[in-house]
Design a protein around this motif. Structure first.
Motif, mmCIF file in Angstrom:
data_model
loop_
_atom_site.group_PDB
_atom_site.id
_atom_site.type_symbol
_atom_site.label_atom_id
_atom_site.label_comp_id
_atom_site.label_asym_id
_atom_site.label_seq_id
_atom_site.Cartn_x
_atom_site.Cartn_y
_atom_site.Cartn_z
ATOM 1 N N THR A 1 83.296 100.271 -0.059
ATOM 2 C CA THR A 1 84.140 99.500 0.034
ATOM 3 C C THR A 1 85.186 98.960 0.535
ATOM 4 O O THR A 1 84.697 97.951 1.527
ATOM 5 C CB THR A 1 84.707 99.384 -1.609
ATOM 6 N N GLY A 2 86.327 99.759 1.204
ATOM 7 C CA GLY A 2 86.974 99.292 2.313
ATOM 8 C C GLY A 2 86.884 99.190 3.710
ATOM 9 O O GLY A 2 87.254 98.317 4.029
ATOM 10 N N MET B 1 84.599 96.129 3.587
ATOM 11 C CA MET B 1 85.167 94.653 3.569
ATOM 12 C C MET B 1 86.133 94.363 5.114
ATOM 13 O O MET B 1 86.220 93.791 5.811
ATOM 14 C CB MET B 1 86.501 94.922 2.445
ATOM 15 N N MET C 1 86.930 89.828 -3.929
ATOM 16 C CA MET C 1 85.757 90.319 -4.387
ATOM 17 C C MET C 1 85.587 89.721 -5.692
ATOM 18 O O MET C 1 86.684 89.362 -6.892
ATOM 19 C CB MET C 1 85.439 91.914 -5.114
ATOM 20 N N ASP D 1 90.871 88.605 -8.171
ATOM 21 C CA ASP D 1 89.794 89.860 -6.793
ATOM 22 C C ASP D 1 89.729 91.288 -8.083
ATOM 23 O O ASP D 1 90.520 91.795 -8.882
ATOM 24 C CB ASP D 1 90.669 90.199 -5.925
ATOM 25 N N ALA E 1 89.463 94.165 -3.713
ATOM 26 C CA ALA E 1 89.164 94.610 -1.945
ATOM 27 C C ALA E 1 91.259 94.123 -1.539
ATOM 28 O O ALA E 1 91.236 94.474 -0.242
ATOM 29 C CB ALA E 1 88.917 93.220 -1.853
ATOM 30 N N ASN E 2 91.858 93.431 -2.385
ATOM 31 C CA ASN E 2 93.894 93.469 -2.089
ATOM 32 C C ASN E 2 94.297 93.922 -3.412
ATOM 33 O O ASN E 2 94.479 92.986 -4.360
ATOM 34 C CB ASN E 2 93.361 91.888 -2.271
ATOM 35 N N PHE F 1 81.880 89.234 -1.620
ATOM 36 C CA PHE F 1 83.398 88.836 -0.980
ATOM 37 C C PHE F 1 83.309 87.933 -0.101
ATOM 38 O O PHE F 1 82.136 86.671 0.204
ATOM 39 C CB PHE F 1 82.833 89.610 0.293
ATOM 40 N N LYS G 1 78.538 93.646 -2.254
ATOM 41 C CA LYS G 1 79.090 95.220 -2.482
ATOM 42 C C LYS G 1 78.043 95.685 -3.523
ATOM 43 O O LYS G 1 78.777 95.180 -5.261
ATOM 44 C CB LYS G 1 80.412 95.112 -2.885
#
Length: 336
Positions: free
Chosen positions: A108-109, A112, A130, A145, A148-149, A289, A298
């Motif tokens: 995932t990281g 992104m 996300m 989210d 992602a953040n 995203f 994702k």
């Protein structure tokens, strides 16, 4: 109907290409307008698609990639050290107009970081978010989210609310109710970021902001879009998936307890199967995203064939709705 072209990172995920290719083949068969580009190791992918009919094979392309991003790899390493990864090449196909969306079950990281680098964000958006659908009593809620953040400012939460509202409209909700996830519904509750975001949303024209919502209110369907930072959202999502699985298993155990329980289980089985299918995490797999100049979906890393199919279906919906363009057209009106 015009063709939809989706680039698939065929090497990502916990289980490798086999289930991803099986899901891709199933989607091809079900959607005549769909064209897929599988990105990965050609010899392996050619073997996995060898049984395709000539008509379906004509709508499937294989693009070579010599590198794979590991699930535990640091995003910075994936960004700088693997220019020929299947994930990056799939994203570059979207950037270059050779695909309309990218679907990946990979890290995932890394996804992104690469998405931001390759596709860039829409004007006015600091960070992509996300978002995925969560089942509620009255239908579904778009939650963002989802991880992602982890740390977000009030401005980030405001931007997430704007993007979530536009995404919900694209899914057919005329005037989505937007709420901030909080530990209470009173104005004095919450941390500083949530309180500041609430102030921004209360003053926003064009958004149907309904205030704070608690976790139980989310499942009651009190909002169509629920906004939080990625730390809270990811925990909520994983807890929801685990709870749904546990409830299903407990119900099965109850109906195996004795003769009367088994009879009751037989009578209730059709309804239970419908409930289980509706709440199954695989059915809701596929987080978008939002905020990028392109569509990126994702998939859960542990998704099986059905789950990855759901992620491809989410990409198809966003292509049909041209979600990045819709977002771009609304951001100027809604962002401060």
């Amino acid at each position: 109907m015009s063709a939809q072209i989706i680039a698939i990172d065929a090497m990502g995920g916990d289980f490798g290409p086999r289930s991803i290719v099986q899901a891709s083949i199933a989607c091809l068969s079900a959607t005549p307008s769909l064209h897929l580009t599988l990105v990965g190791q050609p010899s392996l992918l050619e073997e996995l698609v060898s049984g395709l009919s000539a008509a379906d094979r004509a709508r499937l392309q294989i693009v070579a990639a010599s590198e794979v991003i590991d699930m535990d790899e640091r995003p910075s390493q994936a960004l700088r050290g693997k220019p020929d990864s299947s994930m990056r090449i799939a994203l570059e196909l979207v950037r270059d107009g050779k695909a309309q969306a990218c679907v990946s079950a990979g890290n995932t990281g890394a996804l992104m970081a690469l998405s931001r680098f390759v596709l860039k964000t829409l004007p006015g958006i600091d960070r992509p978010a996300m978002v995925a659908a969560i089942p509620t009593q009255s239908g579904y809620c778009q939650l963002l989210d989802l991880g992602a953040n982890v740390d977000c400012s009030a401005d980030n939460l405001y931007q997430f609310a704007v993007m979530g509202s536009v995404a919900a409209q694209a899914l057919g909700i005329h005037r989505p109710r937007v709420a901030l996830l909080n530990i209470g519904t009173e104005d004095i509750k919450g941390n500083q970021q949530v309180k500041l975001a609430a102030g921004l949303l209360q003053d926003a024209r064009g958004l149907n902001y309904v205030g704070f919502v608690e976790g139980d209110g989310l499942y009651r369907g009190e909002a169509d879009v629920v906004v939080c930072d990625g730390f809270v959202g990811n925990i909520l999502l994983k807890s929801s998936e685990g709870l749904a699985t546990m409830i299903g298993q407990r119900i099965e155990q109850l109906f195996k307890g004795g003769a009367l329980s088994r009879i009751a289980g037989v009578l209730a089985m059709p309804l239970l199967k419908r409930l289980q299918a509706d709440l199954a995490p695989a059915r809701h797999n596929g987080a978008s995203f939002l905020g990028l100049q392109g569509i990126v979906i994702k998939s859960h890393g542990s998704a099986g064939v059905q789950g990855f199919q759901s992620a491809i279906q989410r990409a198809l919906i966003e292509i049909q709705e041209n979600l990045p363009r819709r977002l771009h057209g609304r951001l100027e009106d809604l962002l401060p």
